[in-house]
Design a protein around this motif. Structure first.
Motif, short mmCIF file in Angstrom:
data_model
loop_
_atom_site.label_atom_id
_atom_site.label_comp_id
_atom_site.label_asym_id
_atom_site.label_seq_id
_atom_site.Cartn_x
_atom_site.Cartn_y
_atom_site.Cartn_z
N THR A 2 42.09 -27.21 32.64
CA THR A 2 41.17 -26.48 32.32
C THR A 2 39.75 -26.54 32.86
O THR A 2 39.24 -28.04 33.50
CB THR A 2 40.29 -26.57 30.81
N VAL A 3 39.72 -25.97 34.18
CA VAL A 3 38.67 -26.36 35.18
C VAL A 3 37.19 -25.94 34.56
O VAL A 3 36.86 -24.01 33.95
CB VAL A 3 38.73 -25.31 36.42
N HIS A 4 35.68 -26.52 34.82
CA HIS A 4 34.83 -26.59 34.13
C HIS A 4 34.05 -25.95 35.55
O HIS A 4 34.19 -26.23 36.88
CB HIS A 4 34.44 -27.69 33.38
N ASP A 5 32.75 -25.72 35.74
CA ASP A 5 31.42 -24.87 36.11
C ASP A 5 32.07 -26.99 37.42
O ASP A 5 32.04 -27.14 37.18
CB ASP A 5 30.37 -25.31 35.91
N GLY A 6 30.95 -26.08 38.49
CA GLY A 6 31.36 -27.03 39.78
C GLY A 6 30.24 -26.55 40.76
O GLY A 6 28.92 -25.83 40.36
N ILE A 7 30.01 -27.22 41.87
CA ILE A 7 28.99 -27.28 43.32
C ILE A 7 29.91 -26.95 44.30
O ILE A 7 31.31 -27.02 44.85
CB ILE A 7 28.32 -28.42 43.32
N VAL A 18 46.16 -23.26 33.91
CA VAL A 18 45.11 -23.43 34.42
C VAL A 18 44.53 -21.91 34.19
O VAL A 18 44.51 -21.17 34.16
CB VAL A 18 44.87 -23.18 35.88
N SER A 19 43.39 -22.66 33.14
CA SER A 19 42.44 -22.11 32.59
C SER A 19 41.05 -22.37 32.66
O SER A 19 41.14 -23.14 33.57
CB SER A 19 42.07 -21.66 30.92
N THR A 20 40.03 -20.86 33.10
CA THR A 20 38.69 -21.74 33.38
C THR A 20 37.60 -21.74 31.87
O THR A 20 38.13 -20.56 31.54
CB THR A 20 38.05 -20.73 34.52
N SER A 21 36.59 -22.73 31.74
CA SER A 21 35.79 -22.54 30.98
C SER A 21 34.80 -23.06 31.43
O SER A 21 34.69 -24.41 31.95
CB SER A 21 36.65 -22.84 29.33
N SER A 22 32.84 -22.55 31.31
CA SER A 22 32.02 -22.85 31.36
C SER A 22 31.75 -23.81 30.17
O SER A 22 30.90 -25.18 30.56
CB SER A 22 31.00 -22.15 31.58
N SER A 23 32.79 -23.75 29.27
CA SER A 23 31.55 -24.82 27.58
C SER A 23 31.70 -26.00 27.81
O SER A 23 33.19 -26.54 28.38
CB SER A 23 32.56 -24.14 26.51
N GLY A 24 31.23 -27.07 27.93
CA GLY A 24 31.44 -28.05 28.07
C GLY A 24 31.30 -28.41 28.94
O GLY A 24 31.20 -30.05 29.16
N PRO A 69 25.08 -24.87 42.93
CA PRO A 69 26.01 -23.82 41.60
C PRO A 69 27.22 -23.34 41.69
O PRO A 69 27.05 -22.31 42.43
CB PRO A 69 25.23 -24.60 40.52
N LEU A 70 28.28 -23.64 41.18
CA LEU A 70 29.30 -22.87 40.86
C LEU A 70 29.60 -22.74 39.35
O LEU A 70 29.55 -23.58 38.51
CB LEU A 70 30.41 -23.12 41.66
N THR A 71 30.34 -21.16 39.17
CA THR A 71 30.78 -20.83 37.64
C THR A 71 31.60 -21.23 37.98
O THR A 71 33.32 -20.63 38.82
CB THR A 71 30.51 -19.70 37.18
#
Length: 438
Positions: free
Chosen positions: A203-208, A71-77, A52-54
């Motif tokens: 908006t970029v979210h969590d990944g792998i 571009v921004s990052t957020s783990s929300s959602g 997993p990646l945050t």
């Protein structure tokens, strides 16, 4: 409509100049091998675990190639990725030759809540061990099919997106084996979900993270020492017992005769094809017969395995016959002295001219118990491959003042490593000018 697989082919071919067809699965496949080795034993591919990646790990600088984008990052959602197929693969070109290795990877992303805007996938690719221009982390594909920073074009997205919350990711990168000349190669894909507002805001979210490592598969080394001269020293004259250099006899107007073994260093052999494990150097001196040695053991130690793991050491104790021929002046070849193996069908002889030096390659052969698959690859599903069998395959190229003969001419004769394999031979001397032998 061009598929994502075909798009990946064009990118890979451009970067690595590989030929042939890289096949993509039409549907999800079962889990494949985590390690695979080409049938010639040269190439090994290992897939990396999916981790997993945050969102905060996303490299926002990769968007610099797209002017005016924010571009921004957020783990929300953030939702979840579920791997549906993942396998190490090796592919062949149109001529059936192993040309490249890589991985097939498919994962389904499921959002927990409907995205506020268009659901997209963004992948940052990083390949090491290739041309510097392609090594830095970059958005995948390297050359976009459109002017957008996403993995899929809008047209492709219609094929891979099931609904507003679900999208399937499919990729099968590969690296040409020519790159292995400079060392191992690795590919890392960092895959993230993203929301796109339809303009230039993402908006970029969590990944792998996933990927593969490719390296030369088989690796080995060899060394040797001399032992057990017959007759013993004394009464014979010899030096170098327990070392890779052995001399025998009292020189008559010359130095003593000498043999030296030199290992070839780290070896990356192909399975089923003879390869050089070392060289045997022979100096033919004129020696006193009563001080000579009839036979001496060449104790060869080898270790072969996969990658950097050499595996269990194997040992051969092989007796060399030392034949000192009389100098009758008929020809240089007739006056040459001889070193030979003669048991087990291995009848080749190494000849060196009087007073001269020559070197001969000692060849080996590897076989494996791997499973041969339809892709011309040895498949080892769950563990590091093992089961290599080493054997001696004969003499190779000669340099210097010498030559190799064989009667009858052998194909590939094997001295199988099953315990200590000893070749027992006899030595015949003929007296020349009293007690001189040459």
């Amino acid at each position: 409509m061009a598929s994502k697989c075909n798009r990946a082919i064009r990118w890979i071919s451009t970067v690595y100049a590989v030929a042939g067809t890289w096949l993509c699965p039409a549907t999800a496949m079962a889990a494949g091998p985590t390690t695979i080795v080409s049938s010639d034993g040269l190439v090994q591919v290992d897939i990396r675990p999916v981790t997993p990646l945050t969102a905060s790990s996303f490299d926002t600088s990769t968007f610099s190639a797209f002017s005016g984008w924010t571009v921004s990052t957020s783990s929300s959602g953030s939702g979840s990725f579920t791997t549906s197929s993942y396998a190490a693969v090796i592919k062949t070109d149109s001529g059936g030759n192993v040309s490249r290795g890589g991985a097939n990877f498919t994962s389904v992303y499921q959002s927990t809540i409907p995205p506020a805007s268009s659901l997209q996938l963004v992948q940052v690719a990083n390949t090491t061990g290739v041309a510097a221009a392609y090594a830095p982390p970059h958005l995948d594909p390297l050359v976009p099919d459109d002017n957008l920073p996403f993995y899929y074009t809008n047209k492709e997205l219609a094929t891979y997106q099931t609904n507003a919350k679900t999208i399937t990711f499919s990729d099968n990168p590969g690296t040409g084996i020519a790159n292995l000349a400079n060392g191992p190669v690795s590919f890392t894909g960092k895959l993230y979900s993203a929301d796109w507002n339809g303009n230039k805001t993402v908006t970029v979210h969590d990944g792998i993270s996933w990927g593969y490592d490719m390296k030369l598969a088989t690796a080995g080394k060899s060394s040797a020492t001399f032992s057990s001269p017959n007759p013993t020293c004394p009464p014979a004259t010899c030096t170098g017992i327990g070392s890779p250099g052995f001399t025998w006899g009292m020189g008559v107007n010359s130095g003593p005769s000498a043999l030296t073994y030199q290992g070839a260093g780290t070896i990356n052999p192909a399975i089923g094809k003879p390869f050089v494990i070392g060289t045997l150097d022979f100096f033919n001196g004129t020696i006193s017969l009563i001080s000579s040695v009839n036979t001496v053991n060449l104790d060869i130690d080898t270790a072969f395995g996969f990658g950097s793991t050499f595996g269990t050491a194997k040992h051969i104790a092989a007796s060399l016959q030392l034949i000192n021929t009389p100098n009758l002046g008929v020809s240089d070849a007739a006056d040459a002295d001889i070193v030979t193996f003669t048991a087990g069908g291995f009848t080749a002889s190494f000849h060196t001219m009087e007073g001269k030096s020559a070197s001969v390659q000692l060849l080996g052969l590897l076989s494996s118990n791997g499973i041969l698959t339809g892709d011309k690859a040895l498949e080892f599903p769950d563990t590091e491959p093992s089961g290599l069998t080493f054997s001696i395959a004969g003499f190779g190229k000669v340099t210097g003042d010498g030559f190799v003969t064989s009667v009858p001419e052998p194909p590939v004769y094997l001295l199988v490593l099953a315990g200590a394999f000893t070749i027992i031979q006899s030595k015949h001397f003929r007296k020349l000018k009293g007690l001189q032998s040459t």
